[in-house]
Design an enzyme around this catalytic site. Structure first.
Site, PDB file in Angstrom:
ATOM      1  N   HIS A  60       0.819  -1.205   0.000  1.00 41.16           N
ATOM      2  CA  HIS A  60       0.000   0.000   0.000  1.00 41.16           C
ATOM      3  C   HIS A  60       0.851   1.253   0.000  1.00 41.16           C
ATOM      4  CE1 HIS A  60       0.657   0.781   4.329  1.00 41.16           C
ATOM      5  NE2 HIS A  60       0.474  -0.519   4.527  1.00 41.16           N
ATOM      6  N   CYS A 110       3.158  -4.899   6.627  1.00 40.14           N
ATOM      7  CA  CYS A 110       2.814  -4.604   5.236  1.00 40.14           C
ATOM      8  C   CYS A 110       4.006  -4.000   4.497  1.00 40.14           C
ATOM      9  CB  CYS A 110       1.641  -3.628   5.175  1.00 40.14           C
ATOM     10  SG  CYS A 110       0.056  -4.359   5.629  1.00 40.14           S
TER      11      CYS A 110
END
Length: 109
Positions: A69, A85
């Site tokens: 992301h 992440c």
């Protein structure tokens, strides 16, 4: 067909097209207490402007709760700082988002 290789040690995401090098981006990875998982995954969902700390785009991986992301903290790129992440600069994650379809293989080493 695209594929993605994420090298945690180098903090690089490499995009391949038809098995050949296509693009490379510097990324942030998980901090030691919440490391980015290693293994073979796939992109299973995508979102535009997911909100919060996820920046401009979200590409969810086939391991629950993890994804590639953007970020609202660009100074974090290149560091081991996330909750697991893979973070990218917003301009780079938008480019990646527009190129890769759901189902794209992602290998994290």
């Amino acid at each position: 067909m695209y594929s993605i290789l994420i090298n945690r040690a180098a903090r690089k995401l490499t995009l391949y097209k038809d098995g050949k090098f296509f693009r490379q981006y510097t990324v942030a990875i998980g901090k030691p207490s919440t490391p980015t998982p290693v293994g073979n995954f796939r992109i299973i969902n995508k979102a535009v402007n997911p909100g919060g700390p996820f920046g401009a785009r979200w590409l969810g991986l086939s391991i629950r709760g993890y994804g590639i992301h953007g970020t609202n903290n660009p100074s974090s790129i290149g560091k081991a700082i996330s909750n697991g992440c893979i973070r990218m600069h917003n301009r780079n994650v938008i480019e990646l988002f527009n190129l890769v379809p759901i189902g794209t293989p992602v290998r994290i080493v």
